[in-house]
Write a protein that holds these residues in place. Structure first.
Motif, PDB file in Angstrom:
ATOM      1  N   PRO A  64       1.153  -1.234   0.374  1.00  0.00           N
ATOM      2  CA  PRO A  64       0.117  -0.269  -0.302  1.00  0.00           C
ATOM      3  C   PRO A  64       1.107   0.939   0.242  1.00  0.00           C
TER       4      PRO A  64
ATOM      5  N   ASP B 264       1.146   5.634   1.007  1.00  0.00           N
ATOM      6  CA  ASP B 264       0.184   7.066   0.932  1.00  0.00           C
ATOM      7  C   ASP B 264      -0.014   7.759   0.409  1.00  0.00           C
TER       8      ASP B 264
ATOM      9  N   ALA C  11      -0.547  -2.251   5.901  1.00  0.00           N
ATOM     10  CA  ALA C  11      -0.814  -1.217   6.374  1.00  0.00           C
ATOM     11  C   ALA C  11      -2.793  -0.889   5.301  1.00  0.00           C
ATOM     12  N   GLU C  12      -2.980   0.298   6.468  1.00  0.00           N
ATOM     13  CA  GLU C  12      -3.606   0.325   5.151  1.00  0.00           C
ATOM     14  C   GLU C  12      -3.190   2.090   4.610  1.00  0.00           C
TER      15      GLU C  12
ATOM     16  N   GLU D 168      -5.805   4.170  -2.083  1.00  0.00           N
ATOM     17  CA  GLU D 168      -6.483   3.717  -3.003  1.00  0.00           C
ATOM     18  C   GLU D 168      -5.663   3.812  -4.022  1.00  0.00           C
TER      19      GLU D 168
END
Length: 162
Positions: A19, A21, A31-32, A35
């Protein structure tokens, strides 16, 4: 990690699945993140500008750069300098917000140069954007900390709204 173990996209090309940032920096697996923009999307010029503006306003200039890059690769050759210049402004803002003053200033000036003399296209104030980019490059070189969302330019509108 061996070549065989690398993350790949649906077509088998190497592409990190980590992913990212809002500034495009990779985050740890699990981790989040933000998109990712799909690659190779063909949009109308107005659709490109609207999507890029949404991403810029959200503090995601790296992702806006990917939208401009799709336009640069899919629009007629006569428009290449416009879309490439806009992509360079977005990635210049990305580098500036990441703290890379040399790369940020260089890309902001390169993008401004690509837009200089282009004239208005699709409602984009290219002269205003070029001026914004040059001014921001100077501030970046002077050591000013840059917040991507706070510095997001207005792509369209009357001159002076950048």
């Amino acid at each position: 990690m061996s070549e065989r173990d690398r993350d790949r996209d649906g077509e088998g090309r190497a592409r990190s699945a980590r992913p990212r940032d809002g500034l495009g920096r990779p985050l740890p697996y699990g981790a989040e993140g933000v998109e990712r923009q799909p690659e190779g999307v063909v949009r109308t010029p107005a659709g490109t500008v609207a999507e890029a503006q949404r991403l810029l306003d959200g503090g995601m200039p790296f992702h806006a750069h990917e939208v401009f890059e799709d336009a640069w690769k899919s629009r007629p050759g006569a428009e290449e300098a416009l879309w490439r210049g806009l992509a360079q402004l977005a990635v210049g803002l990305t580098h500036a917000a990441r703290g890379n003053s040399v790369g940020g200033a260089r890309l902001l000036r390169r993008g401004a140069g690509a837009l200089a003399g282009y004239g208005e296209a699709y409602g984009i104030d290219t002269a205003g954007l070029a001026g914004w980019a040059r001014a921001l490059a100077g501030r970046v070189e002077a050591g000013e900390r840059i917040d991507a969302a706070a510095e997001a330019p207005r792509l369209t509108g009357p001159p002076g709204t950048v």
